[in-house]
Design a protein around this motif. Structure first.
Motif, short mmCIF file in Angstrom:
data_model
loop_
_atom_site.label_atom_id
_atom_site.label_comp_id
_atom_site.label_asym_id
_atom_site.label_seq_id
_atom_site.Cartn_x
_atom_site.Cartn_y
_atom_site.Cartn_z
N ARG A 176 -0.42 -0.54 -4.98
CA ARG A 176 -0.17 0.95 -4.07
C ARG A 176 1.36 0.62 -3.93
NH1 ARG A 176 -4.47 3.46 -1.78
NH2 ARG A 176 -3.29 4.28 -0.18
N GLY A 177 1.93 1.90 -3.82
CA GLY A 177 3.37 1.85 -3.79
C GLY A 177 3.74 2.49 -2.37
N ASN A 178 2.74 2.80 -1.53
CA ASN A 178 3.16 3.41 -0.22
C ASN A 178 2.48 2.66 1.01
OD1 ASN A 178 0.31 3.84 -0.88
ND2 ASN A 178 0.06 5.75 0.13
N THR A 179 2.54 1.29 0.66
CA THR A 179 2.06 0.08 1.62
C THR A 179 3.13 0.19 2.76
OG1 THR A 179 3.23 -1.60 0.76
CG2 THR A 179 0.99 -1.21 0.26
N THR A 180 2.54 -0.42 3.84
CA THR A 180 3.62 -0.34 5.21
C THR A 180 4.94 -1.19 4.97
OG1 THR A 180 1.52 -0.62 6.60
CG2 THR A 180 3.68 -1.26 7.63
N ALA A 181 4.79 -1.98 4.02
CA ALA A 181 6.11 -2.82 3.76
C ALA A 181 7.05 -1.72 2.67
CB ALA A 181 5.87 -4.00 2.75
N HIS A 182 6.51 -1.18 1.97
CA HIS A 182 7.38 -0.06 1.43
C HIS A 182 7.96 0.97 2.17
CE1 HIS A 182 5.20 -2.37 -2.20
NE2 HIS A 182 6.33 -1.95 -2.81
N VAL A 183 6.95 1.46 2.97
CA VAL A 183 7.58 2.57 3.78
C VAL A 183 8.80 2.25 4.75
CG1 VAL A 183 7.01 4.28 5.63
CG2 VAL A 183 5.30 3.92 3.62
N CYS A 184 8.57 1.01 5.22
CA CYS A 184 9.54 0.34 5.95
C CYS A 184 10.98 0.31 5.31
CB CYS A 184 8.83 -1.07 6.56
SG CYS A 184 7.86 -1.05 7.88
N TRP A 185 10.66 -0.12 3.97
CA TRP A 185 11.92 -0.45 2.95
C TRP A 185 12.76 0.80 2.83
CZ3 TRP A 185 14.92 -4.16 0.83
CH2 TRP A 185 15.74 -3.77 -0.25
N HIS A 186 11.78 1.92 2.47
CA HIS A 186 12.60 3.31 2.33
C HIS A 186 12.98 3.87 3.85
CE1 HIS A 186 11.73 4.09 -1.89
NE2 HIS A 186 10.35 3.57 -1.51
N ARG A 187 12.27 3.61 4.87
CA ARG A 187 12.97 4.38 5.99
C ARG A 187 13.88 3.16 7.03
NH1 ARG A 187 8.69 7.96 7.15
NH2 ARG A 187 8.49 9.10 5.17
N ASN A 188 14.25 2.01 6.25
CA ASN A 188 14.74 1.23 7.08
C ASN A 188 14.60 0.76 8.54
OD1 ASN A 188 17.23 -0.66 7.13
ND2 ASN A 188 18.59 1.04 7.87
N THR A 189 13.26 0.49 8.88
CA THR A 189 12.72 0.34 9.97
C THR A 189 11.78 -0.99 9.82
OG1 THR A 189 11.54 1.31 11.78
CG2 THR A 189 10.63 1.76 9.62
N SER A 190 11.20 -1.28 11.05
CA SER A 190 10.15 -2.58 11.04
C SER A 190 9.01 -2.21 11.74
CB SER A 190 10.99 -3.61 11.30
OG SER A 190 10.96 -3.47 12.76
N VAL A 191 7.80 -2.65 11.43
CA VAL A 191 6.84 -2.75 12.69
C VAL A 191 6.43 -4.28 12.78
CG1 VAL A 191 5.97 -0.64 11.52
CG2 VAL A 191 5.20 -2.74 10.54
N SER A 192 5.72 -4.50 13.97
CA SER A 192 5.15 -5.67 14.18
C SER A 192 3.79 -5.98 14.35
CB SER A 192 5.83 -6.08 15.77
OG SER A 192 5.09 -5.19 16.86
N LYS A 193 3.48 -7.19 14.75
CA LYS A 193 1.93 -7.21 14.66
C LYS A 193 1.24 -6.45 16.14
CE LYS A 193 -1.64 -10.99 16.24
NZ LYS A 193 -1.53 -12.55 16.37
N LEU A 194 2.11 -6.16 17.13
CA LEU A 194 1.64 -5.27 17.99
C LEU A 194 1.63 -3.80 17.84
CD1 LEU A 194 3.73 -7.06 21.01
CD2 LEU A 194 1.49 -7.38 20.25
N ASP A 195 2.33 -3.51 16.89
CA ASP A 195 2.57 -2.13 16.24
C ASP A 195 1.27 -1.91 15.35
OD1 ASP A 195 4.90 -1.27 17.07
OD2 ASP A 195 5.91 -2.22 15.72
N PHE A 196 0.68 -2.88 14.97
CA PHE A 196 -0.61 -2.58 13.76
C PHE A 196 -1.70 -2.56 14.93
CE2 PHE A 196 1.95 -4.90 10.37
CZ PHE A 196 1.88 -3.87 9.50
#
Length: 835
Positions: A699-719
């Motif tokens: 899948r090309g729309n996983t959280t990692a790919h979205v973070c790459w395109h939006r130049n942001t990050s998520v944490s374990k707590l965000d999940f």
């Protein structure tokens, strides 16, 4: 007209495009509009093609590259030309087959002197097997954007000595060419003023530059003025944060130049044209051929422009039956339960009907796995089917009594919830086994490549809108939602209310059941995230093992000899990885380096390097300088890094080597110098795994790919927060410049809004990942004269949503903020849930 064309094409990122005309005479347009030709073209070429977020936008850019190649405007070396054509024909005819490829090249001419390069083109094409049309467009733009003449439009001129030159303008400033060789460039920061006097084009430089004013002679005043206009537009597009607001003028035309960002001249020409003829011609030019389906394919990374066909558009024609219930908070809570239960039951059906139906057809599936899935999910599916039926009947009666303004025993929810929770307690074994299903399925996939392919193919279907493992864990997540629903009901009802005692008893039972399952839930959620990352990463092994925890993933810019370069970082307990997103058919990140956390120090270094929001990582006598996109993002990274370092110091154990020996990536003892040719490194990694590319589609729309395109990050707590904050229901949506509202069924989960026409649809029409977006109230200046409206915006993308009541307005705002505002560890630990 331009806006209408963009709307017709469902094009969101229209700012990059324009309508090109080749006449300076209004008279010819007035009297002979059929002979006026407008071309839909790329107007602004950004320096980095990755800023193009939509697949449709990239496709249109690819069409422009093809046109420039064919016309000879995009000049390049023979190998580059052959590589570009190979990506084009991969997009056109698919995987390489020698006879078909050769015949296609004989029939279709993409570049001048194509015959001489046919063998080279075919050799390149052979390497693109498995590459989809969208990926071919992406790679085409990657190669093209590196060329000297990419996006360059030459305007003939002469210098003071009469030497023939050409002028051009790009994102960075004004360029000077001799032939096709760039001989000078003037950055916007060096330019004080651009002007023209008759045929003379003047570039006035700042005082600290040796020469104050440069003068170029162009063919005519019209040519000079046109190039000046283009320069002004480029400067406005790439350098100004907002469009300049011109002073109002009392007359339509005035002497001299009255040029603004959108000229009056263009408006007049558009008014005089035959609309239907021009629109038809433009669409043909854009799409290449009318039945090209890719132009309507929604991007997985940005919001769709949904087709209105069959959609329900509405303003105030809401269902009158529910109007009297909307101020009743208990009814609104019950309605939320009903909406989310509908989504949850469909998720269960995906496992019990669709996925198990696929597995039943395969000989590679162990019987033990089939039995485990059946015994786990079918009893849960049966229970929730009956519960949903009872809930729908109760809500229907409740709405009827609301209309009659009669309150009775029907207007309650606690008895149904208490009965359902007690039945779920009897199904606690099935709830607990949902975690084991994730482990068992992964073990079976490791043992059978065929089963792994079956699961991957199923996961790529439209119905599987989130990772398959998340569906398997949905029964555990549903308990969290029941707790929230019951908690809100208990806070709403006074203890004397007839529904309070049942709600309180049900809440106590859910809390006990959840407490018993929570340790296992935390472990399996972490394992599920590691499995997802394992598919996303090239160059790591043994990622999803016992004891490894994901702490944060996202983008930082790494400071190197070539400046700041975007990297994807993955922070685990004990180790930090960083990578780049290669242009690969498998949508994966290539890992470059592993940094152990034991002994690492972190310090702010903005003053030291002069780079905003930068900090330095020191480990084993080596340093790495990285920069975040904002101060808050930097603080979150530093906070989580320090926490992870503390954990590593306490464990005091060796860091397991995650990197595979064959990828050429660096471990902790590697030298500091890193190869900057990242995309080439990605291609090398792919070539090593070329035989497996068909089996590693992802899948090309996983959280990692979205973070790459939006130049942001998520944490374990965000999940963790995202797991608790899920919502379903009807929303009214409109775009920034549209008039009507479109009624949609919307599901929020996994940091994403999924859009359906009704709750009965089998799969979402489109999706909008919310990472990087901001959510606010719609302001008075935006002329949205409706209640309960909130606004989602990311850069130039703006969407308005309207809810049916104040309760649902607050609920949607709450859950969306959980995805748009990444939590820091301190804020998460101190947070309290709103009533």
């Amino acid at each position: 007209m331009f806006e209408t064309v963009c709307s017709h094409l469902n094009l969101i990122e229209g700012d990059y495009f324009g309508l090109e005309f080749q006449t300076f005479s209004l008279r010819s347009s007035f009297y002979r509009p059929k002979h006026t030709v407008l071309r839909f073209v790329v107007k602004f070429f950004p320096p980095d093609h990755t800023v193009l977020l939509e697949e449709l936008t990239r496709y249109l850019f690819a069409l422009q590259v093809r046109q420039d190649l064919a016309s000879g405007r995009l000049t390049c070396s023979d190998p580059s030309a052959a590589l570009l054509v190979s990506h084009i024909i991969q997009s056109e005819i698919g995987d390489f087959e020698e006879t078909r490829c050769r015949q296609h090249l004989l029939n279709t001419n993409y570049i001048p002197d194509q015959m001489a390069l046919m063998d080279t083109i075919m050799e390149f094409h052979h390497k693109h097997t498995g590459q989809s049309p969208a990926e071919s467009d992406y790679r085409l733009l990657e190669v093209a954007s590196r060329l000297e003449m990419y996006g360059i439009r030459l305007h003939p001129a002469k210098d003071r000595e009469g030497t023939k030159l050409s002028l051009a303008v790009a994102h960075g400033g004004v360029l000077v060419f001799q032939g096709h060789n760039r001989i000078n460039d003037f950055n916007w920061s060096k330019i004080r003023k651009l002007s023209f006097k008759r045929r003379r084009f003047l570039v006035k430089l700042r005082q600290n530059v040796n020469q104050d004013t440069l003068e170029f002679l162009m063919a005519s005043r019209d040519c000079c003025k046109m190039f000046w206009k283009i320069c002004v537009e480029y400067h406005a597009f790439f350098r100004l944060f907002e469009e300049p607001r011109p002073k109002p003028k009392p007359v339509l035309f005035s002497r001299g130049s009255s040029f603004r960002f959108r000229s009056v001249l263009m408006i007049f020409i558009c008014v005089c044209l035959s609309f239907s003829e021009v629109t038809c011609a433009l669409v043909t030019l854009v799409n290449g051929h009318a039945d090209d389906c890719r132009a309507a394919t929604p991007s997985p990374l940005i919001s769709p422009m949904l087709n209105d066909t069959g959609a329900i558009r509405t303003d105030d024609e809401e269902d009158n039956r529910r109007k009297n219930c909307r101020t009743d908070k208990a009814y609104c809570i019950a309605k939320e339960l009903l909406n989310t239960e509908r989504t949850y039951l469909k998720d269960l059906e995906l496992i019990t009907v669709l996925f198990q139906g696929v597995l039943d057809k395969e000989d590679c599936v162990p019987e033990a796995l089939k039995t485990l899935l059946t015994s786990t999910y079918e009893p849960l599916h049966s229970h929730h089917t009956h519960f949903l039926q009872e809930l729908e009947e109760r809500l229907s009666l409740w709405e009827g009594q609301c209309n009659m303004q009669v309150k009775g025993e029907i207007q309650r929810l606690g008895d149904l919830l208490l009965k359902s929770v007690q039945e779920l307690k009897a199904l606690s074994a099935q709830l607990e086994m949902s975690s084991e299903c994730v482990f068992a399925l992964e073990r079976a996939c490791v043992a059978s490549c065929r089963l792994e392919c079956v699961c991957r193919e199923f996961e790529l279907q439209k119905v599987c809108y989130i990772p398959l493992n998340v569906f398997l864990l949905s029964p555990l997540h549903r308990l969290l939602h029941y707790r929230q629903i019951l908690d809100r009901l208990c806070k709403h009802y006074p203890p004397t209310h007839t529904d309070y005692s049942d709600c309180k008893a049900a809440l106590d039972d859910v809390c006990k059941l959840e407490a018993a399952l929570r340790p296992g839930l935390e472990e399996i959620e972490n394992y599920q995230k590691l499995l997802e990352l394992q598919k996303d990463l090239i160059g790591v092994e043994h990622l999803a093992v016992a004891g490894r925890q994901l702490i944060r993933l996202g983008c930082l810019s790494k400071l190197s000899g070539k400046g700041l370069q975007q990297r994807m970082f993955f922070l685990f307990n004990g180790v930090l990885l960083y990578s780049t997103r290669g242009i690969t058919s498998t949508n994966q990140f290539t890992v470059h380096r592993q940094l152990p956390l034991h002994g690492m120090t972190i310090r702010e270094s903005e003053d030291e390097w002069g780079v905003p929001h930068s900090f330095t990582l020191m480990v084993q006598q080596q340093s790495l300088v990285v920069a975040a996109r904002s101060e808050s993002e930097m603080e979150k990274w530093m906070e989580d890094l320090k926490m992870a370092v503390d954990m590593a110091e306490e464990s005091n154990g060796p860091t397991a080597d995650l990197l595979t020996a064959s990828k050429g990536v660096k471990s902790s003892g590697a030298s500091e110098v890193e190869s900057e040719d990242d995309h080439r490194g990605s291609q090398t990694s792919l070539q090593c795994n070329g035989n497996d590319s068909a089996n590693t589609r992802h899948r090309g729309n996983t959280t990692a790919h979205v973070c790459w395109h939006r130049n942001t990050s998520v944490s374990k707590l965000d999940f963790s927060i995202a797991t608790e904050n899920q919502l379903s229901g009807n929303l009214l949506r409109k775009f920034k410049n549209s008039n009507g509202w479109q009624r949609l069924w919307v599901v929020f989960t996994n940091f994403t809004l999924f859009f359906y026409k009704t709750h009965e649809d089998e799969y979402p029409l489109a999706s909008l990942p919310l990472l990087g977006y901001s959510v606010t109230h719609a302001g008075e200046s935006e002329n949205i004269h409706k209640d309960h409206v909130f606004k989602l915006h990311f850069k130039s993308h703006i969407y308005y949503f309207r809810t049916e009541s104040e309760y649902f307005f607050e609920r949607w705002m709450t859950v969306i903020r959980s995805a748009t505002a990444s939590a820091s560890r301190t804020r998460y630990l101190n947070r309290t849930e709103p009533d």
